[in-house]
Write a protein that holds these residues in place. Sequence first.
Motif, PDB file in Angstrom:
ATOM      1  N   VAL A  60      32.245  53.524  27.676  1.00 17.00           N
ATOM      2  CA  VAL A  60      31.143  54.520  27.282  1.00 17.00           C
ATOM      3  C   VAL A  60      29.819  53.826  26.746  1.00 17.00           C
ATOM      4  O   VAL A  60      29.051  54.604  26.397  1.00 17.00           O
ATOM      5  N   ALA A  61      29.875  52.938  26.701  1.00 17.98           N
ATOM      6  CA  ALA A  61      28.922  52.195  26.001  1.00 17.98           C
ATOM      7  C   ALA A  61      27.564  51.734  26.732  1.00 17.98           C
ATOM      8  O   ALA A  61      27.061  50.711  26.897  1.00 17.98           O
ATOM      9  N   THR A  62      27.078  53.087  27.058  1.00 14.71           N
ATOM     10  CA  THR A  62      25.811  52.929  28.056  1.00 14.71           C
ATOM     11  C   THR A  62      24.602  52.426  26.767  1.00 14.71           C
ATOM     12  O   THR A  62      24.795  52.601  25.838  1.00 14.71           O
ATOM     13  N   PRO A  63      23.567  51.955  27.413  1.00 14.50           N
ATOM     14  CA  PRO A  63      22.276  51.509  26.638  1.00 14.50           C
ATOM     15  C   PRO A  63      21.756  52.700  25.807  1.00 14.50           C
ATOM     16  O   PRO A  63      21.588  52.874  24.597  1.00 14.50           O
ATOM     17  N   GLN A  64      21.759  54.117  26.525  1.00 13.65           N
ATOM     18  CA  GLN A  64      21.312  55.315  25.565  1.00 13.65           C
ATOM     19  C   GLN A  64      22.329  55.550  24.398  1.00 13.65           C
ATOM     20  O   GLN A  64      21.902  56.013  23.477  1.00 13.65           O
ATOM     21  N   LEU A  65      23.526  55.536  24.496  1.00 20.55           N
ATOM     22  CA  LEU A  65      24.565  55.796  23.510  1.00 20.55           C
ATOM     23  C   LEU A  65      24.475  54.772  22.478  1.00 20.55           C
ATOM     24  O   LEU A  65      24.310  55.184  21.308  1.00 20.55           O
ATOM     25  N   VAL A  66      24.517  53.649  22.923  1.00 17.76           N
ATOM     26  CA  VAL A  66      24.393  52.527  21.742  1.00 17.76           C
ATOM     27  C   VAL A  66      22.932  52.477  21.121  1.00 17.76           C
ATOM     28  O   VAL A  66      23.164  52.518  19.725  1.00 17.76           O
ATOM     29  N   ALA A  67      22.010  53.023  21.871  1.00 20.77           N
ATOM     30  CA  ALA A  67      20.660  52.969  20.987  1.00 20.77           C
ATOM     31  C   ALA A  67      20.559  54.158  20.218  1.00 20.77           C
ATOM     32  O   ALA A  67      19.921  53.957  19.056  1.00 20.77           O
ATOM     33  N   ALA A  68      21.369  55.284  20.486  1.00 25.34           N
ATOM     34  CA  ALA A  68      21.275  56.364  19.665  1.00 25.34           C
ATOM     35  C   ALA A  68      22.089  56.127  18.226  1.00 25.34           C
ATOM     36  O   ALA A  68      21.723  56.655  17.183  1.00 25.34           O
TER      37      ALA A  68
END
Length: 333
Positions: A75-83
């Motif tokens: 689930v570690a998409t760039p958007q999730l990690v950036a949040a």
Amino acid sequence: MRAGRRLSIAVVGAVAAAGVLAGCGEAGSSGTEAPQQSASGEGCAPVAGEQLIALTDDKALQNADNIIPAINTKVATPQLVAALDKVSAVLDTPKLVQLNKAVDVDRKSAQAAAQEFSAANGIADGVEKGSGGKITVGAGNFTESEIIAELYKIQLTAAGYQVTVQQIGNRELYEPALEKGEIQVVPEYAATMAEFLKGKTGGGSDPVSSPDVEKTVTALRGLGEQVGLSFGQPAPAQNQNAFAVTKEFAEKYGVRTLSELAAKCSGTATVLGGPPECQERPFCKPGLEQTYGLSVGSFSSLDQGGPLTKTGLRNGTISVGLVFSTDAAYATS
């Protein structure tokens, strides 16, 4: 890393699997014991006072236990990690002390404390939308983990996910659930988690963590790849062993660092307080002796950064005590 809280702070090396803060363990019975090495010199007798301060670890005895998001790689998409990284960017140790105070002293809920912090720091502003879906954030059964989990929930909700926070047990229980994707995100501690994963993956006997946060996180990421875990950016905030004195003690003897404590307070009148295992763990009494040259007159067997140790400091029965670096006791207002 505190037994009741970490799980979070496990001891580096062979003790990492115990799931406690480096150098700490379970709380023990109270009492005063003779030191392992005799002290010479007068030392510094305890000084009672209400306000506690943490002496600066100016020779970097403790490892880099910076708070860091642990994420199931699927689930570690760039958007999730950036949040999640937006939380890390603003969360330093003094702010975390105040957050713990808001819950432990001011009796706010973890949710309320997190909401106020988020609004004050604008961390949910401009969060990029992710792919959506359900995310479960794990929270340990101690204040700090609960607050950070709520901050993660705010961020991921802003990114378009449907988020729930689930209280979890110790690392031995929740880390496999994180690998399997039964929970997707957990607030972690870099050095402790690195040593835990090293033990799990058969990484040898040498520690992979150190006082250097970059080296510690690099090792952590490599170990995480082996088990399907990813990690965001580490926060400046660290939850480590810290050695506290009263403000009155610091002012009387002119000490603000552990080097100053060793130089001015080695001697028979100095009483060190902490959990029983502090006498043997490398990040506690032996570390103070070897790294700083501190020699104490006696050791008082109390608890692991808990009420017995803090009461001993405030009542003037111990000179210096193990109180974790993000404890609400350090809050000044």
